[in-house]
Structures are given as C-alpha cells and as structure tokens.
Design a protein around this motif. Structure first.
Motif, short mmCIF file in Angstrom:
data_model
loop_
_atom_site.label_atom_id
_atom_site.label_comp_id
_atom_site.label_asym_id
_atom_site.label_seq_id
_atom_site.Cartn_x
_atom_site.Cartn_y
_atom_site.Cartn_z
N ASN A 1 0.83 -1.21 0.00
CA ASN A 1 0.00 0.00 0.00
C ASN A 1 0.86 1.26 0.00
O ASN A 1 0.55 2.23 -0.68
CB ASN A 1 -0.93 0.02 1.22
CG ASN A 1 -2.17 -0.84 1.01
OD1 ASN A 1 -2.56 -1.12 -0.12
ND2 ASN A 1 -2.77 -1.25 2.11
N ALA B 1 1.12 4.17 -2.83
CA ALA B 1 0.80 5.55 -2.48
C ALA B 1 1.90 6.52 -2.90
O ALA B 1 1.74 7.73 -2.77
CB ALA B 1 0.54 5.66 -0.98
N ASP C 1 5.09 6.19 5.29
CA ASP C 1 5.44 6.61 3.93
C ASP C 1 5.17 8.08 3.73
O ASP C 1 4.49 8.72 4.54
CB ASP C 1 4.69 5.76 2.89
CG ASP C 1 3.18 5.96 2.94
OD1 ASP C 1 2.72 7.11 2.82
OD2 ASP C 1 2.45 4.95 3.07
N ILE D 1 -4.37 9.93 3.31
CA ILE D 1 -5.79 9.53 3.32
C ILE D 1 -6.57 10.62 4.06
O ILE D 1 -6.14 11.06 5.13
CB ILE D 1 -5.96 8.19 4.09
CG1 ILE D 1 -5.05 7.10 3.50
CG2 ILE D 1 -7.41 7.73 4.09
CD1 ILE D 1 -4.79 5.95 4.45
N THR E 1 -11.91 0.35 -1.56
CA THR E 1 -10.70 0.71 -2.30
C THR E 1 -10.89 2.04 -3.00
O THR E 1 -12.01 2.41 -3.34
CB THR E 1 -10.33 -0.38 -3.33
OG1 THR E 1 -9.10 -0.02 -3.97
CG2 THR E 1 -11.40 -0.57 -4.38
N THR E 2 -9.78 2.77 -3.20
CA THR E 2 -9.83 3.99 -3.99
C THR E 2 -9.00 3.82 -5.26
O THR E 2 -8.74 4.79 -5.97
CB THR E 2 -9.26 5.18 -3.18
OG1 THR E 2 -7.92 4.85 -2.79
CG2 THR E 2 -10.09 5.48 -1.95
N LYS E 3 -8.58 2.55 -5.52
CA LYS E 3 -7.69 2.31 -6.66
C LYS E 3 -8.43 1.63 -7.80
O LYS E 3 -9.28 0.77 -7.55
CB LYS E 3 -6.53 1.41 -6.23
CG LYS E 3 -5.70 2.01 -5.13
CD LYS E 3 -4.75 0.99 -4.52
CE LYS E 3 -4.17 1.54 -3.23
NZ LYS E 3 -3.42 0.50 -2.50
N THR F 1 -8.56 -4.23 -4.81
CA THR F 1 -9.61 -5.16 -4.39
C THR F 1 -10.23 -4.71 -3.07
O THR F 1 -11.31 -5.14 -2.72
CB THR F 1 -9.03 -6.58 -4.15
OG1 THR F 1 -8.08 -6.51 -3.08
CG2 THR F 1 -8.38 -7.12 -5.39
N GLY F 2 -9.51 -3.88 -2.33
CA GLY F 2 -10.02 -3.47 -1.02
C GLY F 2 -9.99 -4.58 0.01
O GLY F 2 -10.65 -4.49 1.04
N LEU G 1 -6.15 -4.53 3.58
CA LEU G 1 -6.17 -4.15 5.00
C LEU G 1 -7.20 -4.94 5.79
O LEU G 1 -7.03 -5.18 6.98
CB LEU G 1 -6.42 -2.65 5.15
CG LEU G 1 -5.23 -1.77 4.75
CD1 LEU G 1 -5.60 -0.29 4.89
CD2 LEU G 1 -4.00 -2.08 5.60
N1 ADP Z 1 -0.14 3.79 2.77
C1 ADP Z 1 -1.28 4.26 2.26
N2 ADP Z 1 -1.33 5.50 1.71
C2 ADP Z 1 -2.49 6.00 1.18
N3 ADP Z 1 -3.65 5.32 1.16
C3 ADP Z 1 -3.68 4.08 1.68
C4 ADP Z 1 -2.51 3.48 2.26
N4 ADP Z 1 -2.84 2.25 2.72
C5 ADP Z 1 -4.16 2.10 2.43
N5 ADP Z 1 -4.67 3.17 1.80
C6 ADP Z 1 -6.08 3.37 1.37
O1 ADP Z 1 -6.85 2.29 1.87
C7 ADP Z 1 -7.55 1.64 0.81
C8 ADP Z 1 -7.72 0.16 1.13
O2 ADP Z 1 -6.47 -0.53 1.11
P1 ADP Z 1 -6.44 -2.09 0.87
O3 ADP Z 1 -7.40 -2.73 1.80
O4 ADP Z 1 -5.03 -2.56 0.92
O5 ADP Z 1 -7.05 -2.25 -0.60
P2 ADP Z 1 -6.43 -1.86 -2.02
O6 ADP Z 1 -4.94 -1.66 -1.83
O7 ADP Z 1 -6.74 -3.04 -2.90
O8 ADP Z 1 -7.14 -0.62 -2.45
C9 ADP Z 1 -6.73 1.93 -0.43
O9 ADP Z 1 -7.50 1.86 -1.62
C10 ADP Z 1 -6.24 3.36 -0.14
O10 ADP Z 1 -7.22 4.30 -0.46
#
Ligand code: ADP
Ligand code: MG
Length: 235
Positions: free
Chosen positions: A143, A147, A171, A176, A190-192, A196-197, A200
């Motif tokens: 992640n 980012a 990082d 966020i 997820t914001t990507k 997959t969300g 975490l």
């Molecule tokens: N280190 C980070 N910096 C910025 N945003 C983060 C970070 N870690 C997680 N996020 C945010 O949390 C969301 C969920 O993360 P995650 O569960 O790993 O799903 P994914 O990586 O598939 O989107 C990400 O889409 C992002 O928006």
C-alpha cells in the motif's frame, strides 16, 4: 461459571465470524458480478460489431482488466481462507520485516523510494504465525509503494514502547483524508482502479488472530503511518 463464560465467548466469536463471512459473500458477489456483466455485454456484441476497430480495441483493453480484477479478488480470498488456521511459534519480527522488504527491493529502486530501516526493539520476539505476519506486512508495504508513484521515503521502525513491541511503517505518499480512515478495514473498500479493497481487511483479521493490533494515521499529501502493536504478556 468459567465454562459458561467460555461457551458464551465462543458463541460470540462464531456469530462475529458468520457476520464477516456474509459481508464478504455479499461484497464478493457484487464485485465479481460487475466485471462479469461487462464481459458478457462485450461478447453479446461481438458478431454485430466485429468489423468496428474501435469496438475491438475497447474489447481488448477492458476484458483482460476485468478478468484480472476477478482473479485478484479470488487470490486474496484464498489468503483470507487461511487466516483462521494460526500456527503460533516464537518468531523474530525483524526477520519477518526484512522478508517483506526484500521482496520489493527492485520496486523501491524503480520507483525512487528511499528505504529507511531502524530496528530499535530489543525484544523483537513474539508468538505469531510466521506466514500470516509476512502476508500482513507485505500488504502494508505494498500500500505504501502504491501511495508513492513518484517516489518518496519509506521508514520502517521498531521499538519497545511501554510494555509492547511497536512496528511502524511510514510513507511520504498521497495520504488519506480523515473521513476515509474509518473505512480502511472494510472488505472491498478501495480507492484504486485495480484495487480489491481486501488488503487491509486481511491484515486486520490476521492481527486479530495473532493478538496484535493496528492503527493508521494519515495526512493528505504528507503521508501515512501504520502502526502494528503487540502487547507483551504480563510477567
Ligand atoms: N499507505 C497508504 N497510503 C495511502 N492510502 C492508503 C494506504 N494504505 C491504504 N490506503 C487506502 O486504503 C484503501 C484500502 O487498502 P487495501 O485494503 O489494501 O485495498 P487496495 O490496496 O486493494 O485498495 C486503499 O484503496 C487506499 O485508499
Ligand atoms: Mg492494498
């Protein structure tokens, strides 16, 4: 009395799990149905529009992406299906961190990410499932990499704080917004575009099963700090 309490606790855990499973099933149905619908639509038009180069180009672009999306969700759900089977052993957390970092050494170079390692914990041994902890830190580090598409710094630190072992992964990425912080652990949040969300969500489940906890703090355009904490047993 003690027996009753234990039974009640087991019952609670079971209903928590069932709730999680049904949330996951509903989310997965939704997440997989969308890409399948778009693939099906393309296939339905294939005879009619085959001569249209625009259609073919779009088809070639979108279908593999949708297939990847489904495959990623399935891979992560397979990871998730293993989180219940914990195999606790005394493990050096520094070795686990090095493993997760080493996997991405090339990525750090390519993306101009400067790695700062400072392992200060004098008691880095914890009881945990080694493979699951590797998975958890891989998800967290990934992640951070995602980012920082234009480079930055990744600081990985450990220390003994009060009666706990604390690992922080910091990082200098996109950060966020405060209103999103509480949704980070929701499955499928997820914001990507290709996310997959589940990353975490799985980290959270793993820490729950390994008696650790996680806290995330972040500031937009400054970066994100993920803390993983293991309380030391009393005595
Ligand atoms: N280190 C980070 N910096 C910025 N945003 C983060 C970070 N870690 C997680 N996020 C945010 O949390 C969301 C969920 O993360 P995650 O569960 O790993 O799903 P994914 O990586 O598939 O989107 C990400 O889409 C992002 O928006
Ligand atoms: Mg992720």
């Amino acid at each position: 009395k003690e027996r009753e309490r234990l039974l009640l606790e087991m019952e609670l855990q079971r209903s928590e799990r069932l709730k999680t499973v049904s949330t996951l099933a509903a989310g997965m149905a939704h997440e997989i149905k969308n890409p399948l619908t778009s693939i099906k639509t393309f296939v339905e038009y294939i005879d009619e529009k085959y001569q249209d180069p625009g259609f073919r180009a779009k088809f070639k672009n979108i279908v593999p992406k949708e297939v990847d999306k489904i495959a990623n969700i399935i891979d992560q759900l397979l990871d998730y299906s293993k989180v219940d089977r914990v195999n606790l052993k005394t493990t050096d957390i520094h070795r686990i961190l090095d493993y997760a970092i080493d996997l991405y050494n090339n990525e750090f170079l390519k993306k101009h990410i400067k790695l700062i390692k400072s392992y200060n914990a004098l008691h880095p041994l914890i009881e945990c499932d080694e493979n699951q902890m590797k998975q958890a830190f891989i998800n967290i580090v990934l992640n951070s990499i995602e980012a920082m598409p234009n480079g930055g710094e990744l600081a990985i630190k450990t220390g003994d704080i009060n009666n706990a072992l604390e690992i922080s992964i910091q990082d200098t990425g996109s950060g966020i917004t405060k209103d999103k912080l509480e949704r980070l652990f929701d499955p499928f949040y997820t914001t990507k575009e290709k996310g997959t969300g589940l990353g975490l969500f799985i980290v959270h489940q793993i820490l729950q099963n390994n008696k650790g906890r996680i806290a995330i703090d972040s500031e937009v355009n400054k970066g994100t700090t993920v803390k993983v904490i293991f309380e030391k047993e009393a005595g």
